[in-house]
Scaffold this active site. Structure first.
Site, short mmCIF file in Angstrom:
data_model
loop_
_atom_site.label_atom_id
_atom_site.label_comp_id
_atom_site.label_asym_id
_atom_site.label_seq_id
_atom_site.Cartn_x
_atom_site.Cartn_y
_atom_site.Cartn_z
N TYR A 1 0.85 -1.19 0.00
CA TYR A 1 0.00 0.00 0.00
C TYR A 1 0.89 1.24 0.00
CZ TYR A 1 -4.57 2.19 0.59
OH TYR A 1 -5.76 2.89 0.38
N GLN B 1 9.85 -8.21 -3.44
CA GLN B 1 8.89 -9.07 -4.15
C GLN B 1 9.20 -10.57 -4.11
OE1 GLN B 1 8.00 -7.55 -8.08
NE2 GLN B 1 7.29 -5.58 -7.28
N HIS C 1 6.19 -3.40 -12.83
CA HIS C 1 7.56 -3.29 -13.35
C HIS C 1 8.07 -4.72 -13.55
CE1 HIS C 1 11.63 -2.07 -14.02
NE2 HIS C 1 12.07 -2.34 -12.80
N ASP D 1 10.40 -3.71 -5.38
CA ASP D 1 10.96 -4.76 -6.22
C ASP D 1 11.90 -5.68 -5.46
OD1 ASP D 1 9.79 -4.01 -8.82
OD2 ASP D 1 10.87 -2.14 -8.48
P1 NAD Z 1 6.67 1.62 -2.34
O1 NAD Z 1 8.04 1.50 -1.80
O2 NAD Z 1 6.06 2.97 -2.44
O3 NAD Z 1 5.61 0.80 -1.46
C1 NAD Z 1 5.73 -0.51 -1.14
C2 NAD Z 1 4.70 -0.94 -0.09
O4 NAD Z 1 4.90 -2.33 0.08
C3 NAD Z 1 4.88 -0.32 1.29
O5 NAD Z 1 4.16 0.86 1.45
C4 NAD Z 1 4.33 -1.43 2.15
O6 NAD Z 1 2.92 -1.33 2.18
C5 NAD Z 1 4.70 -2.68 1.41
N1 NAD Z 1 5.92 -3.36 1.91
C6 NAD Z 1 7.14 -2.84 2.09
N2 NAD Z 1 8.00 -3.76 2.55
C7 NAD Z 1 7.28 -4.90 2.65
C8 NAD Z 1 7.61 -6.22 3.07
N3 NAD Z 1 8.84 -6.54 3.48
N4 NAD Z 1 6.62 -7.17 3.02
C9 NAD Z 1 5.37 -6.85 2.61
N5 NAD Z 1 5.03 -5.61 2.20
C10 NAD Z 1 5.96 -4.66 2.23
O7 NAD Z 1 6.65 0.83 -3.73
P2 NAD Z 1 6.22 1.41 -5.14
O8 NAD Z 1 7.15 2.52 -5.54
O9 NAD Z 1 4.77 1.64 -5.15
O10 NAD Z 1 6.59 0.18 -6.09
C11 NAD Z 1 5.72 -0.93 -6.27
C12 NAD Z 1 5.94 -1.44 -7.68
O11 NAD Z 1 5.53 -0.44 -8.61
C13 NAD Z 1 7.39 -1.76 -8.01
O12 NAD Z 1 7.42 -2.88 -8.84
C14 NAD Z 1 7.84 -0.52 -8.78
O13 NAD Z 1 8.91 -0.78 -9.67
C15 NAD Z 1 6.58 -0.20 -9.54
N6 NAD Z 1 6.45 1.17 -10.02
C16 NAD Z 1 6.68 2.22 -9.19
C17 NAD Z 1 6.52 3.51 -9.67
C18 NAD Z 1 6.73 4.70 -8.77
O14 NAD Z 1 6.78 5.81 -9.28
N7 NAD Z 1 6.81 4.57 -7.45
C19 NAD Z 1 6.13 3.75 -11.00
C20 NAD Z 1 5.87 2.64 -11.83
C21 NAD Z 1 6.03 1.36 -11.32
#
Ligand code: NAD
Ligand code: MG
Length: 350
Positions: A30, A91, A112, A88
């Site tokens: 989230y 994951q 991604h 990532d």
């Molecule tokens: P983020 O770092 O904002 O959020 C990740 C969330 O995952 C955290 O808020 C938490 O809820 C959860 N989390 C963190 N550690 C965890 C753990 N150990 N176990 C379970 N849950 C956990 O991530 P993001 O930037 O939203 O990235 C998510 C995906 O989207 C990635 O694959 C990223 O490459 C992709 N993406 C990101 C963006 C961007 O601008 N942020 C853009 C396009 C694609």
């Protein structure tokens, strides 16, 4: 769909959210993307369940937004589509928890391609593996959706077990608002390699180094840090805004003839063939997996290099100068916003 480009681009008319009527979508994570996908899908009428660790600090946020929260494994067990939106680097570990819950015909959905392309996650053959990747940070994916606008995105299908992978991915893309703006078809490989190359060579690595080197060149030559900051960092935004709105042409049209002539004659002295060779080397390391391997072991070792470089960047003089100057000039921006609000009010009153 339009054929004006080299790849297919899908819009709202090409997608149908009701394709997901019988499905529950588990959104794992989230954060930036997760909160936006979960809320947009929910607002689009899709059945959403958020998957978070028991002790996750995001739990209260998701619940406050009116969403159902469970552990990643529980959420995956209840869902037909599992959207993997944890960082990532995290994951593969989260995937281990959810793999036993995947059933034939389910969809693993990504934003991604890193873990699929570099084999850090190896899904079973009997699931669809898709990607809808908004080309924007999550808060904009959410804000655009709420404003009735879209966020451009990418679509890729890595594995099509059901034969409906594209249709279902597009339904997901419509549910988060991407097909309002346009969804471009690509592959996991292309998305992963261009994304990583772009952030290293141009967007993050290249531009930060260009700014710092320009700043240091001026300061080392005796000019004031304040002037160097304005020239090399602050004005960057104005220039990039012009390119974003109207391409390089809009930028060259807006700057003075002196800037245009100087830029056109000297730009390739700075970014010369040597830099092009460096970029090719950076791309090689992305393509042959050298970068991925390095980043994976860096994480396994608790990020020693990352931690050191992250601190060094914070300690760079330009950061201290910038913080001071942005503070001093904050009144200008506030006043500008007030002026805009004022004139908007006047127009509304008319
Ligand atoms: P983020 O770092 O904002 O959020 C990740 C969330 O995952 C955290 O808020 C938490 O809820 C959860 N989390 C963190 N550690 C965890 C753990 N150990 N176990 C379970 N849950 C956990 O991530 P993001 O930037 O939203 O990235 C998510 C995906 O989207 C990635 O694959 C990223 O490459 C992709 N993406 C990101 C963006 C961007 O601008 N942020 C853009 C396009 C694609
Ligand atoms: Mg990116």
């Amino acid at each position: 769909m339009t054929d004006d480009f080299n790849t297919d681009i899908y819009y709202d008319d090409d997608a149908d959210v009701s394709t997901l009527d019988d499905a529950t979508v588990a959104v794992l994570g989230y954060g930036s993307q997760g909160h936006a996908h979960a809320q947009n899908l929910d607002d689009s009428g899709v059945d959403v369940i958020v998957g978070l660790r028991e002790n996750s600090s995001s739990r209260s946020a998701a619940e406050a937004d009116g969403l159902t929260v469970a552990t990643p494994a529980e959420a995956a067990a209840r869902a037909e589509v599992v959207s993997v939106l944890v960082p990532d680097t995290v994951q593969p570990a989260v995937y281990e928890q959810i793999e036993p819950e995947l059933e034939a015909g389910n969809t693993l959905q990504f934003a991604h391609g890193f873990n699929i392309h570099f084999n850090q996650i190896q899904p079973p053959e009997n699931v669809d593996v898709t990607m809808i990747a908004p080309k924007s940070p999550g808060h904009l994916v959410r804000r655009n959706y709420e404003n009735g606008e879209g966020t451009p995105g990418l679509l890729a299908v890595y594995q099509d077990y059901t034969g409906n992978a594209t249709e279902r991915a597009l339904a997901y893309g419509k549910g988060i608002g991407c097909t309002r703006a346009g969804v471009v078809e690509t592959t996991f490989r292309e998305e992963t390699e261009t994304d990583i190359f772009g952030e290293q060579a141009v967007l993050c690595g290249g531009i930060a180094q260009l700014i710092k080197t320009g700043y240091e060149t001026l300061v080392d030559a005796g000019y004031s840090p304040e002037m160097a900051y304005f020239e090399c960092m602050n004005e960057m935004k104005l220039i990039v805004d012009l390119m974003y709105e109207g391409g390089l042409g809009a930028m060259w049209d807006s700057v003075s003839d002196t800037a245009e002539y100087g830029g056109l004659t000297r730009g390739d002295d700075v970014i010369d063939d040597h830099v092009r060779e460096n970029m090719e080397e950076v791309l090689d390391q992305v393509q042959n997996g050298e970068f991925a391997t390095e980043w994976i072991s860096e994480n396994q070792a608790n990020r020693p290099v990352y931690t050191q470089l992250n601190q060094a960047e914070k300690d760079h003089e330009i950061e201290e100068v910038g913080e001071r100057l942005r503070e001093l000039f904050a009144w200008a921006e506030e006043e500008e916003t007030e002026d805009e609000e004022e004139s908007a009010k006047v127009q509304a009153d008319d």
